[in-house]
Structure formats: structure tokens, C-alpha cells
Design an enzyme around this catalytic site. Structure first.
Site, PDB file in Angstrom:
ATOM      1  N   HIS A 178     -13.645  46.018  24.786  1.00 36.81           N
ATOM      2  CA  HIS A 178     -12.823  44.857  24.775  1.00 36.81           C
ATOM      3  C   HIS A 178     -13.830  43.504  24.074  1.00 36.81           C
ATOM      4  O   HIS A 178     -13.077  42.683  23.723  1.00 36.81           O
ATOM      5  CB  HIS A 178     -12.556  44.477  26.144  1.00 36.81           C
ATOM      6  CG  HIS A 178     -11.302  43.419  26.114  1.00 36.81           C
ATOM      7  ND1 HIS A 178     -10.063  43.586  25.640  1.00 36.81           N
ATOM      8  CD2 HIS A 178     -11.303  42.320  26.928  1.00 36.81           C
ATOM      9  CE1 HIS A 178      -9.306  42.550  25.823  1.00 36.81           C
ATOM     10  NE2 HIS A 178     -10.014  41.712  26.607  1.00 36.81           N
TER      11      HIS A 178
ATOM     12  N   SER B  96      -7.433  39.294  23.378  1.00 38.38           N
ATOM     13  CA  SER B  96      -7.005  39.721  24.841  1.00 38.38           C
ATOM     14  C   SER B  96      -5.562  38.807  24.974  1.00 38.38           C
ATOM     15  O   SER B  96      -4.621  39.121  24.374  1.00 38.38           O
ATOM     16  CB  SER B  96      -7.903  39.157  25.755  1.00 38.38           C
ATOM     17  OG  SER B  96      -7.752  40.017  27.018  1.00 38.38           O
TER      18      SER B  96
ATOM     19  N   TYR C 186      -5.953  30.310  23.833  1.00 37.22           N
ATOM     20  CA  TYR C 186      -5.737  31.428  24.750  1.00 37.22           C
ATOM     21  C   TYR C 186      -4.596  31.439  25.827  1.00 37.22           C
ATOM     22  O   TYR C 186      -3.822  32.002  25.697  1.00 37.22           O
ATOM     23  CB  TYR C 186      -7.294  31.318  25.568  1.00 37.22           C
ATOM     24  CG  TYR C 186      -7.275  32.748  26.469  1.00 37.22           C
ATOM     25  CD1 TYR C 186      -7.692  33.833  25.993  1.00 37.22           C
ATOM     26  CD2 TYR C 186      -7.058  32.345  27.842  1.00 37.22           C
ATOM     27  CE1 TYR C 186      -7.942  35.075  26.964  1.00 37.22           C
ATOM     28  CE2 TYR C 186      -7.263  33.623  28.721  1.00 37.22           C
ATOM     29  CZ  TYR C 186      -7.624  35.019  28.079  1.00 37.22           C
ATOM     30  OH  TYR C 186      -7.709  35.766  29.177  1.00 37.22           O
TER      31      TYR C 186
END
Length: 696
Positions: free
Chosen positions: A665, A546, A466
Site C-alpha cells: 500500500h 487509497s 484525500y
């Protein structure tokens, strides 16, 4: 199930894929005298027939490809079997009932149950009845002070926009009109008279992609229409994110206001006095601050002001400015995440990405360290002041989430809800290593696999990352990862810079002009796994969602030679335009924007995935995933990236895009949709590593 040594991976002889034709436009933007073409700008229009036709055509190609993978059904059968176990959440007492969530196994959404004083159990709220296809989910609920009423939010199709329904608890009847157009909001009751919520004005144009940047805090009084709801904050002060919550003693309204995902102003208002003023505590965006507890006029504030790893301070309501703050729990070398309950404060520290929990009383005395079951992630420890039992969860990469009951006075923990999962945790192990990134920084990584793993470079490996927004990746169990490891796979998670594992300094080291550090950390993780023979290029997949989708997009465009498979999910792919959609402008603390300066524009353009797909390059087998209702990171990012890859890919590796319809999402996604997505990702990955069958 395991990939046996006798099962040799072979190169797949795949027919050339005929991708849909993606029309190229002539849009050109100029940034600081530099022209940048944007041929797929038309895909940003999520309401056009042309975009809808493109989505349909792409999905036909993608699912046509996936349908041909011979072991896809076997993978789904195993995933469903493993997923099918009862999941029970921690209970909470509200009024005369105790509420908890439960999922029988494969229910699309977890159900809210309640028990009365006699222990009689009944369904209170079943989100599976909200829609026929399971795409409407529960987005939060909050009870009035006496527990007689509840306000709960629903999300349709995965959108961040919510509707709020108000219900009488005893009769379970809806008592008012639905509150609409609520976004990025908690719900917080003031006594029994009404509640606070936050929202934006409905944007002009598409509500799924148009910019939203003025958030307001409202108070809804029961018995009145939404149009009459009072604006408490945000009418005169333009802020992108505004939230408000009432302290447990009903004495104060706390307001947080921010323009980015880091740094907030902090305000407080007495609810004891009519028409009391809103008092400023913090008047800038240079630190993160929140009030976690009150004791009379004493405020307990969690902050990273002058404390990158966070501390707790106290101050009196009458003089609440930072000049008067006094340390209650000072900063340590580990990052703090506190909670309160039963008259105690629990300091949950993150030490090299795993939990250490200490219990304090209200004088600042440490009572004890909570003994955890193993090394992993503990969460919870919150509750009301008069609770006599608190609950916390524990998990790691090999241990399914287990809920424990804690007696705060004695420190004794007992198992409250332990899941019965068809997975032999004792056959797997996790190892934490520290590897060296490009600039010499030591980065931690936890590698999990079946015991007896042979370091021969032939293990299918999923490298997940991430690296942004102060988000910490701590050990947690996943059915999808369990299936991956059952099939001989390695699952590796590095704690990249940009995350919050080591506090604000670690976060800042992966932002703006230092964003490349994040990609370098990820690349170094891949190189470590290859050098140590956990895997090799032909058996390495990289995955992230994301901001992690950006990570995968940047890594695969910078080092397409490093991995066999790339799996960017709901990614921020067009870094030159991300801030023009929905709430994207609020991400500028991490990214900067192309308008900030010529230097920043050139830096961002240098790694932005959409702008860095090069013709004549052999890119890894790629499956981009997104949802057509994603209004956090709009799907146009993924659409444009996939179009660029399909145009410029050289060689036979597939470059597909899988677009969930009526999905956003990720939050609230149905169990059925989650299972199918994970099946497709793993099937695509293993197939492109040359694997044609799973063992019996």
C-alpha cells in the site's frame, strides 16, 4: 529547472496504444433486485496465473509508453540528486543507549543507529540487509523496560502482515523464534518479561486479499513458543481492530477495541495484581478514546465524547466510566492532538490545517505556547517522564523536515538536525485560500509555487486530495513536489470534508450518504484554480492515494472534462465489494456498504468508479498505480478500474496501469522504488500536458 515562457506545450501526436485483451466474464450480482454485472471479477484472484499474466502484459505496455518520454531520464537524475541528502530522526534513550534513525541519502531503508554513554556511534539495525532488493522494511520496534531486549517487526514486499524478531540489545543476537502472522499491531513490553501484540487468524485462501475480521490481543512471554501465547482480548469478543499498550509506569495495560476506523471501546487492566480483571471504561463505539498518561491512579484520557474537536479528561482508575470524567484541557474551536513527555502535556492544535502548540503541567495550567519556526506542521513533543530534552519536527511545503530539541522547563528550542537539501526554499511560497464548494461550504486550500508565478492559465498544476477517515492533510515537504515546482509546477492541497482538519463534524460531513460532498469539494478546488488562472483544464492533474484514489476515480468519472491528467493510486475503486477484502469491512463508518439498504446501495453505486466508467466518453490521460502485494486496498480495485477504462475510453488519451511488484500500500517502500514511481508519474503528467522537454 523551470518551464520557460518560450517553451510552448504542444499536443502530442501519439500512436494508438494496443492494450492487452482483458477477458470479460459473465458474473452478475443482484442488490435489492438490481442486477450489476462484474465482468472482471476474475482479476480479484491474486494467485491465478491469468491475473499474473495480465499484470505482466499491462506493465509491458505501461513501461513501453513511459520509456518513450524524452525527458524521463533527466527527471530521474534531478529527483535522485535532490533526494540524496542525509535524513536524521529524533533520538530516544533506551537503557544505556540513545537510538536514532539515519538515511545517508539514497539508502532504500533508513538505518537505526545507537550511541553509548561515551558518544560512540554504531549501526544497531540495518533494514537494507533484510533483503537484496530493498523490499523488506522495518515495521516498528519496541524496547523492554530496562532496554536490554528489543522486539522489531518486518514487512516483506509491502504487506501488512508482519514478522516479529526478538533480539538481545548488547550482543545484537536473535534470542527466540520469530513471531509470525502479526498484523495491524504495535509492540508493547511488560517490564522485561514479554510483550503484547495483535493479530488475526491466518485467513483461508489468499492472505493478501481474504477477509480478516477477528483481531486478538496476545501476550508473548519470553522463553515460550508462540503457540502458547496467551489471548488477552478478542477470543470471546469479536472485534476487527484490537490494540494493547502498557503505560510508562508499567502499572496498567490499556486495551482499545473497534469494529471500524472510527469509534472504540476502551478497557484497562492493572498489572500490579496477578489475574486482575479487565475493566471497561467505554463500552460503545460512539467516540474515539485513548489513555495518554497516568499519574498514580489518575488516568488522562484523550476523547471526542461530547467534544468533536477533542479534549483531555481525568478520572480515577477505581471509577473510570465517562460519568466521572473531569475536563483537564477542555475542547476548543481547534482540533487537539496531545502528547506527553518530561512531566508535561503538549496540546498540539490544528488551526486551519497548521500547528499551534501549547504546553501544560499536570495541574492543567498552561505554561506557554511553543514558538514554532514558521507556519506549518509540528509533530513529536513526546518522551519519557524523566527526559530533560524533548524533540519535535517542523515542516511545510517549502521547508524540509527539521528536528528541534526543546528544553521543556525553559521553552527554548534549538536546531538538532537540519537537512542540507539542494533546494532554494526562499524562492517558493505557499498561499492559503478559502474557496466555496457546491453547497456553499468554505474549504481551505494551500497553493505552493515558485515566486513570480504568472497567472496565465498555463502552469502545470497538481491538485492533491484525500478527504476521508478523519485524516488531516497538513503542510509537509516532499522532494517529489520540490522537483515538480522547480519545473514550474503548482502544487495545491485542499482540506476536503471527510478529513479531520475541523474535527468530527468535518469528518462526518464526508461520510456515507454525504460522501459526494468530498467529490464536490475537490471539483470546486479545480474550478477555483482554473478561474483564478493558476491553471486550465489542459494543464491540470488530479492525484490521490487509497481513499484519495477513490476521490480521483469518482472525480474523473463525474467530470472527465475538468482535468487533463488523472492519477489514482492504490484506490478503493469497487465500492460495491470493498468490504469483502482483507480488513475492508472496517471502513464502513466512512462508506457504508451496498448491503446496508437499497438507498445506500444506490448511493454508493452512483459514484463507485468501477461501475461509472461510461462507453463513448473522453476520459483524461490516466495512469492508475498500485502494488501487487497491497493487502490494505487490494490491487483488484485498480485492475478492474483500468480494464473498464481501457475498454470504454474514447479518443487518444492513454489509460495505463503501473503495477509495482513486491510492493504494498506504500509503507516501507524502498527509496529507489519511490523515486522511480514519482518520476514516472511526473513524466506521464507533463508529457500529456504537451511538454516534450525540460529546460536546462
Amino acid at each position: 529547472m523551470a518551464i520557460l515562457p518560450t517553451m510552448v506545450a504542444t499536443a502530442q501526436k501519439q500512436e494508438p496504444i494496443k492494450y492487452p485483451v482483458t477477458t470479460k466474464g459473465t458474473v452478475v450480482d443482484t442488490y435489492f433486485d438490481t442486477a450489476v454485472s462484474d465482468p472482471y471479477r476474475w482479476l480479484e484472484d491474486d494467485r491465478s496465473n491469468e491475473t499474473a499474466a495480465w499484470v505482466k502484459a499491462q506493465n509491458e505496455v505501461t513501461y513501453g509508453y513511459l520509456d518513450k518520454i524524452p525527458f524521463r531520464d533527466a527527471l530521474k537524475n534531478r529527483m535522485e540528486k535532490l533526494w540524496n541528502y542525509e535524513k536524521i530522526g529524533a533520538p530516544s534513550k533506551e537503557g544505556s543507549f540513545t537510538y536514532f534513525s539515519k538515511n545517508n541519502g539514497l539508502q532504500n531503508q533508513s538505518v537505526v543507529y545507537r550511541k553509548d554513554g561515551a558518544g560512540k556511534e554504531e549501526v544497531f539495525l540495518d533494514p537494507n540487509t533484510f533483503s537484496k532488493d530493498g523490499t523488506t522494511s522495518l515495521g516498528g520496534l519496541d524496547f523492554s523496560k530496562d532496554g536490554s531486549k528489543v522486539a522489531y517487526a518486518i514487512s516483506e514486499g509491502g504487506s501488512d502482515w508482519r514478522k516479529v524478531i526478538i533480539m538481545d540489545v548488547l550482543s545484537k543476537k536473535v534470542i527466540e523464534d520469530t513471531i509470525v502472522d502479526v498484523k495491524f499491531s504495535g509492540l508493547s513490553w511488560r517490564g522485561n518479561e514479554g510483550f503484547y501484540y495483535s493479530s488475526y487468524e491466518k485467513p483461508k485462501g489468499s492472505e493478501l486479499s481474504a477477509k480478516t475480521d477477528q483481531h486478538k490481543l496476545y501476550f508473548h512471554k519470553l522463553g515460550t513458543a508462540q503457540k502458547d501465547d496467551q489471548v488477552i482480548f478478542g477470543a470471546d469478543q469479536k472485534r476487527r481492530y484490537v490494540g494493547g499498550y502498557v503505560t510508562e509506569d508499567d502499572a496498567y495495560l490499556v486495551i482499545s477495541a473497534a469494529n471500524s476506523t472510527y469509534g472504540n471501546e476502551l478497557y484497562i487492566k492493572s498489572l500490579k495484581t496477578a489475574n486482575s480483571p479487565i475493566i471497561t471504561i467505554v463500552d460503545n463505539f460512539n467516540s474515539d478514546n485513548s489513555i495518554i498518561e497516568t499519574a498514580g491512579s489518575k488516568l488522562f484520557i484523550e476523547t471526542d465524547l461530547h467534544a468533536p474537536n477533542k479534549r483531555i479528561v481525568t478520572v480515577d482508575f477505581a471509577t473510570p466510566s465517562p460519568a466521572n470524567w473531569v475536563d483537564f484541557i477542555p475542547e476548543t474551536t481547534n482540533v487537539l492532538s496531545p502528547s506527553t513527555g518530561a512531566g508535561f502535556i503538549f496540546a498540539n492544535y490544528m488551526k486551519d490545517a497548521v500547528s499551534v502548540v501549547q504546553q501544560y503541567d499536570y495541574t492543567g495550567k498552561m505554561i506557554r505556547e511553543i514558538k514554532l519556526p514558521a507556519v506549518g506542521t509540528a509533530g513529536g513533543f513526546g518522551g519519557k517522564k524523566d527526559d530533560t530534552t524533548l524533540y519535535y519536527s517542523f515542516t511545510n511545503y517549502t521547508t524540509p523536515v527539521t528536528v528541534y530539541a526543546l528544553e521543556p522547563k525553559s521553552g527554548k528550542s534549538t536546531v538538532y538536525a537540519k537537512p542540507n537539501v539542494d533546494f532554494k526554499s526562499e524562492n517558493y511560497e505557499s498561499k492559503q485560500v478559502f474557496y466555496t464548494s457546491k453547497d456553499g461550504t468554505k474549504i481551505p486550500m494551500i497553493i505552493t509555487y515558485k515566486k513570480g508565478l504568472k497567472l496565465n492559465g498555463q502552469n502545470p498544476t497538481m491538485l492533491y486530495g484525500y478527504g476521508g477517515f478523519n485524516v488531516s492533510l497538513t503542510p509537509s515537504f516532499s522532494i517529489a513536489n520540490a522537483v515538480w515546482m522547480e519545473n514550474g509546477g503548482v502544487y495545491a492541497v485542499p482540506n476536503l470534508r471527510g478529513g479531520g482538519e475541523y474535527g468530527k463534524k468535518w469528518h462526518d460531513a464526508g461520510t456515507k450518504m454525504q460522501k459526494q460532498n468530498v467529490f464536490d469539494d475537490f471539483i470546486a478546488a479545480a474550478e477555483y484554480l482554473i478561474a483564478q488562472k493558476y491553471t486550465s483544464t489542459n494543464f491540470l492533474a488530479i492525484r490521490g492515494g487509497s481513499n484519495g484514489g477513490l476521490l480521483v476515480g469518482a472525480t474523473m468519472t463525474q467530470r472527465p472534462d475538468l482535468m487533463k491528467v488523472a492519477l489514482p493510486a492504490v484506490g478503493v475503486m469497487d465500492m460495491l465489494r470493498y468490504h469483502t477484502f482483507t480488513a475492508g469491512a472496517g471502513w464502513a463508518y466512512d462508506y457504508g456498504t451496498a448491503q446496508d439498504s437499497k438507498e445506500m446501495f444506490e448511493y454508493i453505486k452512483g459514484y463507485s468508479p468501477v461501475q461509472n466508467v461510461k462507453a463513448g466518453t473522453h476520459y483524461p490521460a490516466t495512469m492508475v498505480t498500485t502494488g501487487d502485494h497491497d493487502d490494505r486496498v487490494v490491487p483488484a480495485h485498480s485492475f478492474k478500474f483500468a480494464a473498464e477504462l481501457q475498454e470504454k475510453q474514447t479518443g487518444s488519451n492513454p489509460t495505463l496501469i503501473r503495477i509495482d511488484v513486491k510492493a504494498g500500500h506504500g509503507a516501507g517502500k524502498s527509496v529507489a522504488a519511490s523515486i522511480q514511481e514519482n518520476v514516472d508519474i511526473q513524466a506521464f503528467t507533463l508529457y500529456n500536458m504537451g511538454i516534450t522537454t525540460l529546460p536546462k
